[in-house]
Design a protein around this motif. Structure first.
Motif, PDB file in Angstrom:
ATOM      1  N   THR A   1      62.513 -32.291   2.286  1.00  0.00           N
ATOM      2  CA  THR A   1      63.809 -32.145   2.966  1.00  0.00           C
ATOM      3  C   THR A   1      64.136 -33.395   3.783  1.00  0.00           C
ATOM      4  OG1 THR A   1      63.354 -29.783   3.152  1.00  0.00           O
ATOM      5  CG2 THR A   1      65.153 -30.647   4.507  1.00  0.00           C
ATOM      6  N   ILE A   2      63.153 -33.903   4.514  1.00  0.00           N
ATOM      7  CA  ILE A   2      63.366 -35.097   5.335  1.00  0.00           C
ATOM      8  C   ILE A   2      63.680 -36.301   4.431  1.00  0.00           C
ATOM      9  CG2 ILE A   2      62.277 -36.702   6.983  1.00  0.00           C
ATOM     10  CD1 ILE A   2      60.677 -34.234   8.061  1.00  0.00           C
ATOM     11  N   ASN A   3      62.991 -36.414   3.305  1.00  0.00           N
ATOM     12  CA  ASN A   3      63.277 -37.509   2.358  1.00  0.00           C
ATOM     13  C   ASN A   3      64.721 -37.452   1.865  1.00  0.00           C
ATOM     14  OD1 ASN A   3      60.819 -38.876   2.390  1.00  0.00           O
ATOM     15  ND2 ASN A   3      59.909 -37.483   0.889  1.00  0.00           N
ATOM     16  N   ARG A   4      65.204 -36.243   1.588  1.00  0.00           N
ATOM     17  CA  ARG A   4      66.600 -36.087   1.153  1.00  0.00           C
ATOM     18  C   ARG A   4      67.561 -36.465   2.276  1.00  0.00           C
ATOM     19  NH1 ARG A   4      65.021 -31.387  -1.349  1.00  0.00           N
ATOM     20  NH2 ARG A   4      65.728 -30.122   0.405  1.00  0.00           N
ATOM     21  N   ASP A   5      67.286 -35.964   3.497  1.00  0.00           N
ATOM     22  CA  ASP A   5      68.202 -36.169   4.628  1.00  0.00           C
ATOM     23  C   ASP A   5      68.324 -37.634   5.044  1.00  0.00           C
ATOM     24  OD1 ASP A   5      68.493 -33.465   4.558  1.00  0.00           O
ATOM     25  OD2 ASP A   5      67.502 -33.057   6.480  1.00  0.00           O
ATOM     26  N   TYR A   6      67.266 -38.412   4.854  1.00  0.00           N
ATOM     27  CA  TYR A   6      67.278 -39.807   5.324  1.00  0.00           C
ATOM     28  C   TYR A   6      67.250 -40.818   4.174  1.00  0.00           C
ATOM     29  CZ  TYR A   6      66.309 -38.074  10.067  1.00  0.00           C
ATOM     30  OH  TYR A   6      66.370 -37.448  11.285  1.00  0.00           O
TER      31      TYR A   6
END
Ligand code: IMP
Ligand code: MG
Length: 174
Positions: free
Chosen positions: A26-31
């Motif tokens: 999720t963090i990889n997608r968001d940033y």
């Protein structure tokens, strides 16, 4: 029945690693396409930050901060930084990583202090959320587990500095 010491395992090593993989995705997608400053709050979150950051794919810097409690002459408690950040977070995307959020006072203090450095964004990631203890509202952006209201140790969490190295999280009665 209520003997002090280590109690039952609440989150196994496999469950912890599985959830970290999920929130890392999720963090990889968001940033995507952005550089991130990951801040590890010592000491409790160092295993979590180590495992989480190895699954993150954006360019990043990892920095550490440590806070402690002091008591003045009148017996009033205050929080102070034992170790401040090395990097300048002005204009940066910042992800603050905590081991556990209880009352929210620790994180509230840290966020207030970090906001004065004008990050472009400041998000919160925690391994554990104990909502039953919350006194200060905290907006949690990423969390691995919402835990039952108990005292736990392991995977970075301590009781009087012990048990941090357990690969799982267990109840502790003292
Ligand atoms: P808060 O300021 O009440 O949110 O407290 C958060 C801090 O208290 C965490 O960073 C931990 O260091 C510590 N803490 C709270 N609950 C536990 C627990 O169950 N086990 C170990 N440490 C805890
Ligand atoms: Mg802590």
């Amino acid at each position: 029945m209520n003997t002090p010491g280590l109690g039952k395992i609440i989150y196994t090593e496999e469950q912890i690693q599985q959830r970290i993989a999920e929130i890392a995705a999720t963090i990889n997608r968001d940033y995507t396409g952005q550089e991130l400053v990951v801040i590890c709050i010592l000491k409790g979150s160092f295993y979590f930050v180590a495992d989480l950051t190895r699954r993150l794919t954006m360019p990043m810097i990892v920095d550490f901060l440590s806070i402690g409690v002091t008591h003045d002459e009148s017996g009033k408690t205050a929080i102070k930084f034992n170790k401040d950040l090395d990097v300048d977070i002005d204009g940066k995307q910042v992800l603050l990583v905590e081991d556990i959020i209880g009352t929210g006072f620790t994180l509230g203090y840290i966020c207030q202090r970090l906001e004065t450095s004008h990050p472009a964004s400041l998000k919160i990631c925690t391994l554990l959320d104990n909502p039953a203890e919350r006194l200060l509202p905290i907006q949690i952006d990423y969390k691995c587990f919402t835990m039952p209201d108990m005292f736990v140790v392991g995977y970075g969490l301590d009781y009087r500095q012990h048990f941090r190295n357990l690969p799982y999280i267990a109840e502790y009665r003292y």
